[in-house]
Scaffold this motif. Structure first.
Motif, PDB file in Angstrom:
ATOM      1  N   THR A  16       0.841  -1.203   0.000  1.00  0.00           N
ATOM      2  CA  THR A  16       0.000   0.000   0.000  1.00  0.00           C
ATOM      3  C   THR A  16       0.875   1.250   0.000  1.00  0.00           C
ATOM      4  O   THR A  16       0.370   2.359   0.077  1.00  0.00           O
ATOM      5  CB  THR A  16      -0.901   0.028   1.250  1.00  0.00           C
ATOM      6  OG1 THR A  16      -0.058  -0.150   2.404  1.00  0.00           O
ATOM      7  CG2 THR A  16      -1.952  -1.057   1.225  1.00  0.00           C
ATOM      8  N   CYS A  17       2.197   1.055  -0.038  1.00  0.00           N
ATOM      9  CA  CYS A  17       3.099   2.205   0.078  1.00  0.00           C
ATOM     10  C   CYS A  17       3.656   2.595  -1.289  1.00  0.00           C
ATOM     11  O   CYS A  17       3.775   1.767  -2.179  1.00  0.00           O
ATOM     12  CB  CYS A  17       4.254   1.873   1.015  1.00  0.00           C
ATOM     13  SG  CYS A  17       3.695   1.659   2.705  1.00  0.00           S
ATOM     14  N   ILE A  18       4.012   3.848  -1.409  1.00  0.00           N
ATOM     15  CA  ILE A  18       4.697   4.329  -2.608  1.00  0.00           C
ATOM     16  C   ILE A  18       6.187   4.337  -2.273  1.00  0.00           C
ATOM     17  O   ILE A  18       6.577   4.950  -1.277  1.00  0.00           O
ATOM     18  CB  ILE A  18       4.242   5.753  -2.977  1.00  0.00           C
ATOM     19  CG1 ILE A  18       2.710   5.798  -3.098  1.00  0.00           C
ATOM     20  CG2 ILE A  18       4.921   6.222  -4.255  1.00  0.00           C
ATOM     21  CD1 ILE A  18       2.142   7.180  -3.262  1.00  0.00           C
ATOM     22  N   LYS A  19       6.969   3.649  -3.084  1.00  0.00           N
ATOM     23  CA  LYS A  19       8.414   3.442  -2.826  1.00  0.00           C
ATOM     24  C   LYS A  19       8.969   4.303  -1.668  1.00  0.00           C
ATOM     25  O   LYS A  19       9.148   5.520  -1.808  1.00  0.00           O
ATOM     26  CB  LYS A  19       9.188   3.751  -4.110  1.00  0.00           C
ATOM     27  CG  LYS A  19      10.629   3.303  -4.062  1.00  0.00           C
ATOM     28  CD  LYS A  19      11.225   3.381  -5.476  1.00  0.00           C
ATOM     29  CE  LYS A  19      12.612   2.837  -5.527  1.00  0.00           C
ATOM     30  NZ  LYS A  19      13.660   3.765  -5.242  1.00  0.00           N
ATOM     31  N   PRO A  20       9.248   3.675  -0.516  1.00  0.00           N
ATOM     32  CA  PRO A  20       9.724   4.442   0.636  1.00  0.00           C
ATOM     33  C   PRO A  20      11.006   5.222   0.360  1.00  0.00           C
ATOM     34  O   PRO A  20      11.892   4.765  -0.369  1.00  0.00           O
ATOM     35  CB  PRO A  20       9.934   3.372   1.710  1.00  0.00           C
ATOM     36  CG  PRO A  20       8.971   2.301   1.339  1.00  0.00           C
ATOM     37  CD  PRO A  20       8.958   2.285  -0.168  1.00  0.00           C
ATOM     38  N   LEU A  21      11.079   6.396   0.962  1.00  0.00           N
ATOM     39  CA  LEU A  21      12.246   7.270   0.791  1.00  0.00           C
ATOM     40  C   LEU A  21      13.397   6.784   1.657  1.00  0.00           C
ATOM     41  O   LEU A  21      13.170   6.209   2.731  1.00  0.00           O
ATOM     42  CB  LEU A  21      11.887   8.687   1.243  1.00  0.00           C
ATOM     43  CG  LEU A  21      10.906   9.467   0.376  1.00  0.00           C
ATOM     44  CD1 LEU A  21      10.332  10.645   1.158  1.00  0.00           C
ATOM     45  CD2 LEU A  21      11.602   9.950  -0.885  1.00  0.00           C
ATOM     46  N   THR A  22      14.613   7.040   1.231  1.00  0.00           N
ATOM     47  CA  THR A  22      15.774   6.775   2.091  1.00  0.00           C
ATOM     48  C   THR A  22      16.049   8.034   2.917  1.00  0.00           C
ATOM     49  O   THR A  22      15.588   9.131   2.570  1.00  0.00           O
ATOM     50  CB  THR A  22      17.034   6.468   1.257  1.00  0.00           C
ATOM     51  OG1 THR A  22      17.359   7.651   0.504  1.00  0.00           O
ATOM     52  CG2 THR A  22      16.807   5.299   0.309  1.00  0.00           C
ATOM     53  N   ILE A  23      16.856   7.865   3.977  1.00  0.00           N
ATOM     54  CA  ILE A  23      17.219   9.027   4.791  1.00  0.00           C
ATOM     55  C   ILE A  23      18.043  10.010   3.940  1.00  0.00           C
ATOM     56  O   ILE A  23      17.886  11.221   4.034  1.00  0.00           O
ATOM     57  CB  ILE A  23      17.986   8.580   6.054  1.00  0.00           C
ATOM     58  CG1 ILE A  23      17.056   7.768   6.960  1.00  0.00           C
ATOM     59  CG2 ILE A  23      18.555   9.780   6.805  1.00  0.00           C
ATOM     60  CD1 ILE A  23      17.726   7.180   8.194  1.00  0.00           C
ATOM     61  N   ASN A  24      18.886   9.454   3.057  1.00  0.00           N
ATOM     62  CA  ASN A  24      19.683  10.333   2.185  1.00  0.00           C
ATOM     63  C   ASN A  24      18.799  11.164   1.271  1.00  0.00           C
ATOM     64  O   ASN A  24      19.031  12.353   1.088  1.00  0.00           O
ATOM     65  CB  ASN A  24      20.624   9.497   1.300  1.00  0.00           C
ATOM     66  CG  ASN A  24      21.970   9.352   1.955  1.00  0.00           C
ATOM     67  OD1 ASN A  24      22.336  10.171   2.790  1.00  0.00           O
ATOM     68  ND2 ASN A  24      22.690   8.300   1.603  1.00  0.00           N
ATOM     69  N   GLU A  25      17.773  10.524   0.692  1.00  0.00           N
ATOM     70  CA  GLU A  25      16.867  11.281  -0.185  1.00  0.00           C
ATOM     71  C   GLU A  25      16.183  12.392   0.607  1.00  0.00           C
ATOM     72  O   GLU A  25      16.005  13.505   0.135  1.00  0.00           O
ATOM     73  CB  GLU A  25      15.803  10.346  -0.774  1.00  0.00           C
ATOM     74  CG  GLU A  25      16.291   9.497  -1.923  1.00  0.00           C
ATOM     75  CD  GLU A  25      15.253   8.463  -2.344  1.00  0.00           C
ATOM     76  OE1 GLU A  25      14.863   8.467  -3.507  1.00  0.00           O
ATOM     77  OE2 GLU A  25      14.840   7.652  -1.493  1.00  0.00           O
ATOM     78  N   LEU A  26      15.771  12.043   1.831  1.00  0.00           N
ATOM     79  CA  LEU A  26      15.031  13.004   2.646  1.00  0.00           C
ATOM     80  C   LEU A  26      15.926  14.139   3.122  1.00  0.00           C
ATOM     81  O   LEU A  26      15.606  15.309   2.963  1.00  0.00           O
ATOM     82  CB  LEU A  26      14.431  12.253   3.852  1.00  0.00           C
ATOM     83  CG  LEU A  26      13.473  13.024   4.730  1.00  0.00           C
ATOM     84  CD1 LEU A  26      12.265  13.477   3.939  1.00  0.00           C
ATOM     85  CD2 LEU A  26      13.035  12.156   5.901  1.00  0.00           C
ATOM     86  N   CYS A  27      17.083  13.785   3.705  1.00  0.00           N
ATOM     87  CA  CYS A  27      17.927  14.816   4.329  1.00  0.00           C
ATOM     88  C   CYS A  27      18.858  15.470   3.328  1.00  0.00           C
ATOM     89  O   CYS A  27      19.293  16.601   3.544  1.00  0.00           O
ATOM     90  CB  CYS A  27      18.728  14.229   5.476  1.00  0.00           C
ATOM     91  SG  CYS A  27      17.656  13.713   6.792  1.00  0.00           S
ATOM     92  N   GLY A  28      19.156  14.759   2.206  1.00  0.00           N
ATOM     93  CA  GLY A  28      20.005  15.339   1.173  1.00  0.00           C
ATOM     94  C   GLY A  28      19.463  16.691   0.736  1.00  0.00           C
ATOM     95  O   GLY A  28      20.204  17.639   0.547  1.00  0.00           O
ATOM     96  N   LYS A  29      18.162  16.797   0.664  1.00  0.00           N
ATOM     97  CA  LYS A  29      17.535  18.045   0.206  1.00  0.00           C
ATOM     98  C   LYS A  29      17.750  19.169   1.208  1.00  0.00           C
ATOM     99  O   LYS A  29      17.769  20.325   0.861  1.00  0.00           O
ATOM    100  CB  LYS A  29      16.027  17.842   0.020  1.00  0.00           C
ATOM    101  CG  LYS A  29      15.676  16.764  -0.967  1.00  0.00           C
ATOM    102  CD  LYS A  29      15.486  17.317  -2.371  1.00  0.00           C
ATOM    103  CE  LYS A  29      15.400  16.153  -3.336  1.00  0.00           C
ATOM    104  NZ  LYS A  29      15.347  16.545  -4.715  1.00  0.00           N
ATOM    105  N   SER A  30      17.828  18.806   2.508  1.00  0.00           N
ATOM    106  CA  SER A  30      17.913  19.884   3.497  1.00  0.00           C
ATOM    107  C   SER A  30      19.349  20.072   3.996  1.00  0.00           C
ATOM    108  O   SER A  30      19.628  21.019   4.728  1.00  0.00           O
ATOM    109  CB  SER A  30      16.996  19.565   4.675  1.00  0.00           C
ATOM    110  OG  SER A  30      17.369  18.330   5.215  1.00  0.00           O
ATOM    111  N   GLY A  31      20.255  19.157   3.592  1.00  0.00           N
ATOM    112  CA  GLY A  31      21.645  19.278   4.000  1.00  0.00           C
ATOM    113  C   GLY A  31      21.860  19.099   5.493  1.00  0.00           C
ATOM    114  O   GLY A  31      22.847  19.553   6.041  1.00  0.00           O
TER     115      GLY A  31
END
Ligand SMILES: Cc1ncc(COP(=O)(O)O)c(C=O)c1O
Length: 363
Positions: free
Chosen positions: A26-41
């Motif tokens: 039921t999930c849409i490809k889960p994000l990695t921590i790198n994908e999530l935090c990479g954007k915010s540095g």
């Protein structure tokens, strides 16, 4: 406390990890921590691993508040996923003998927990000919002034139906007339395929409306185990009272990552919308050429409920299909919908998996 087996979860525990093509998801490809935090540095390595703020940090609650029009920080509490939120709501509201109306198919918690508490649970089945939407006249025959709580799931798992705002208003009026609480499980809110991705939330339009949200589906972070409840302050206080016994906090990392995700929700939503659109295209292309199935096309969420034209119980069909091809589907029987299977249309390699399902159906 005795409670029925949670059929969907039991099936998935058994079959999901061995699948080559997991269409039970039921999930849409889960994000990695790198994908999530990479954007915010940002780096997480310096965060002291304390419990964090017990009912959710102010930062997180402000981010949750931004998803609603009428909520304040004291109308919100943070929970172990939506599954924790639902359970706390039932424990806080219900007693033996209370009447609950539950719209099905839905997440089994919504009827099995109330039953286990000793509530008198009435199921109202959605119909395919109504596009899996509630019919107000039928609902008003079941929901009466004795009904303490109505449970809905909008957008709906497994059908992908989205209650239009006008119908939601009508349902609220019916509940209001009968002084009934509404628990609206909105874990797929923000995933409408048509129009505004966010439907109206029940907590924003009804004083006895309780909205449940989560990071698992719309924000692709099921591994955070972070959900929330928005409701009237007195109910939130009661939930927090119950919550002392099973939550303490959701943990500072979950709180932190959820805050980052909600502050970056625009790109996550865009990413997810593109995955949904491409999944939906493969799914509808497959439907038009596959004579052994029928389906009301979802308007949102991540799943579709597909009727198959083969005289075989759904558990047997899914077991055989997976053994033969590695494609995992969810049997309708686990959601009280025999004769159907649930397909997660955001699954990876959906197109190839559907082709294998077709080959199986034609054998
Ligand atoms: C309708 C519904 N409610 C609740 C949940 C549980 O969500 P969470 O991962 O936030 O606990 C799910 C999970 O599939 C769901 O489909």
């Amino acid at each position: 406390m005795k409670i029925s087996p949670f059929k969907v979860e039991e099936w998935m525990n058994r079959y999901e990890s061995g699948a080559l093509y997991d269409l039970t998801t039921t999930c849409i490809k889960p994000l990695t921590i790198n994908e999530l935090c990479g954007k915010s540095g940002l780096s997480v390595f310096d965060i002291p691993l304390t419990y964090g703020d017990i009912t959710g940090s102010e930062r997180l609650k402000n981010n949750i508040k931004s998803l609603y029009t009428q909520q304040e920080l004291n109308n919100i509490t943070v929970t172990h996923g939506a599954i924790g939120a639902n359970q706390l709501i039932f424990y806080s509201l219900l007693e033996k003998g209370d009447e609950v109306v539950c719209i099905v198919p839905t997440y089994q918690q919504h009827y099995s927990i109330p039953k286990s508490i000793g509530a008198d649970v009435k199921l109202y089945f959605l119909k395919e000919e109504n596009n899996w939407l509630p019919n107000l006249e039928e609902l008003s025959q079941i929901l009466t002034s004795k009904t303490k709580l109505l449970c809905i799931n909008n957008p709906n798992n497994p059908t992908g139906s989205v209650i239009p705002n006008w119908l939601l208003q009508d349902i609220v009026e019916l509940a209001q007339k009968n002084n009934t609480w509404i628990l609206s499980d909105e874990v797929y809110r923000g995933l409408n395929l048509v129009g505004n991705p966010y439907s109206i939330s029940v907590a924003d339009i009804y004083e006895k409306g309780i909205s449940v949200g989560s990071m698992s589906k719309t924000y692709s972070l099921p591994g955070l185990r972070l959900g929330w409840v928005c409701a009237r302050e007195d109910l939130i206080n009661e939930i927090n009272h119950q919550r002392q016994y099973n939550t303490i906090s959701v943990g500072i990392l979950d709180d932190y990552f959820a805050s980052i995700a909600l502050e970056n929700k625009n790109w996550i939503q865009e990413r997810n919308f593109n995955i949904m659109l491409s999944g939906m295209k493969s799914f509808t292309d497959w439907l038009t050429k596959e004579p052994f199935v029928e389906c009301v096309i979802p308007n949102g969420g991540t799943t579709a409920l597909v009727k198959y034209k083969k005289s075989m119980p759904s558990r047997e069909l899914c077991r055989r299909l997976q053994n033969r091809t590695g494609v995992a589907l969810l049997p309708g029987e686990t959601m009280e919908m025999e004769g159907y299977v649930r397909i997660g249309f955001c699954a990876i390699a959906l197109k190839s998996a559907l082709e294998m399902f077709s080959e199986f159906l034609h054998q």
